[in-house]
Motif scaffolding. Structure first.
Motif, PDB file in Angstrom:
ATOM      1  N   PRO A  98       0.745  -1.174   0.126  1.00 22.87           N
ATOM      2  CA  PRO A  98      -0.095  -0.011   0.082  1.00 22.87           C
ATOM      3  C   PRO A  98       1.020   1.224   0.204  1.00 22.87           C
ATOM      4  N   GLN A  99       2.043   1.338   0.859  1.00 17.47           N
ATOM      5  CA  GLN A  99       2.858   2.434   0.642  1.00 17.47           C
ATOM      6  C   GLN A  99       3.505   2.472  -0.651  1.00 17.47           C
ATOM      7  N   LEU A 100       4.060   1.376  -1.243  1.00 15.66           N
ATOM      8  CA  LEU A 100       4.493   1.657  -2.534  1.00 15.66           C
ATOM      9  C   LEU A 100       3.521   2.101  -3.645  1.00 15.66           C
ATOM     10  N   GLN A 101       2.385   1.521  -3.402  1.00 17.89           N
ATOM     11  CA  GLN A 101       1.356   2.052  -4.527  1.00 17.89           C
ATOM     12  C   GLN A 101       0.979   3.592  -4.179  1.00 17.89           C
ATOM     13  N   GLN A 102       0.977   4.067  -3.050  1.00 12.91           N
ATOM     14  CA  GLN A 102       0.809   5.334  -2.881  1.00 12.91           C
ATOM     15  C   GLN A 102       2.018   6.191  -3.403  1.00 12.91           C
ATOM     16  N   LYS A 103       3.125   5.922  -3.279  1.00 10.57           N
ATOM     17  CA  LYS A 103       4.201   6.710  -3.859  1.00 10.57           C
ATOM     18  C   LYS A 103       4.391   6.953  -5.160  1.00 10.57           C
ATOM     19  N   LEU A 104       3.732   5.695  -6.031  1.00  9.45           N
ATOM     20  CA  LEU A 104       3.792   5.493  -7.605  1.00  9.45           C
ATOM     21  C   LEU A 104       3.164   6.866  -8.105  1.00  9.45           C
ATOM     22  N   GLY A 105       2.260   7.560  -7.512  1.00 11.92           N
ATOM     23  CA  GLY A 105       1.539   8.832  -7.425  1.00 11.92           C
ATOM     24  C   GLY A 105       2.276  10.070  -6.956  1.00 11.92           C
ATOM     25  N   ASN A 137      -5.155  -3.936  -8.927  1.00  9.07           N
ATOM     26  CA  ASN A 137      -6.461  -3.627  -7.768  1.00  9.07           C
ATOM     27  C   ASN A 137      -6.573  -2.300  -7.494  1.00  9.07           C
ATOM     28  N   ASN A 138      -5.566  -1.538  -7.547  1.00  8.85           N
ATOM     29  CA  ASN A 138      -5.368  -0.140  -7.080  1.00  8.85           C
ATOM     30  C   ASN A 138      -5.338   0.844  -7.970  1.00  8.85           C
TER      31      ASN A 138
END
Length: 144
Positions: A98-105, A137-138
């Motif tokens: 979840p942290q890595l997904q958030q940082k992709l943006g 999924n995100n």
């Protein structure tokens, strides 16, 4: 920081204090670089395994540092841990993704690049299927 009186036997107490110095980003920046040096100096997974949960929690907290250089060094250090631990990083996938997904943006290109390298390391350590599924999924994440 939100780390309270956290202590890591792997990390000297002085360094932990410096990493939590909310008033001085330079102190935190030097401390996170020193922490990365400690991780890079580890000889094998067994040496860090007993400290991995606390270390990961600590690094994940640093991903929210207001200074992007500290964020990037924390990401690089997480990448170093993934490279070191390989498949043994799996128990942390649920915390990390979840942290890595958030940082992709992230609005900073350098943070996105450092983050993408960590995602690729996760794929290398755990295989791409679960990681790609988590990312797909995100896709509706508000920062994308």
């Amino acid at each position: 920081g939100g780390l309270g009186g956290m202590s890591l036997s792997f990390v000297p107490a002085r360094l932990l204090e410096d990493l939590q110095d909310a008033n001085n980003w330079r102190v935190r920046a030097l401390a996170v670089e020193e922490l990365q040096g400690l991780v890079k100096a580890v000889h094998g997974p067994a040496e860090i395994q007993p400290h991995l949960a606390q270390l990961m929690e600590f690094l994940l907290a640093l991903l929210h540092d207001p200074n992007f250089k500290i964020e990037i060094t924390a990401l690089q250090t997480i990448g170093d841990l993934i490279s070191l631990m390989g498949a043994d990083i799996r128990p942390f996938e649920v915390l990390l993704m979840p942290q890595l997904q958030q940082k992709l943006g992230d609005n900073k290109t350098l943070v996105r690049h450092a983050n993408a390298k960590v995602v690729v390391k996760m794929m290398g350590a755990l295989g791409p299927d679960g990681i790609v599924s988590a990312l797909l999924n995100n896709l509706s994440h508000e920062s994308w």
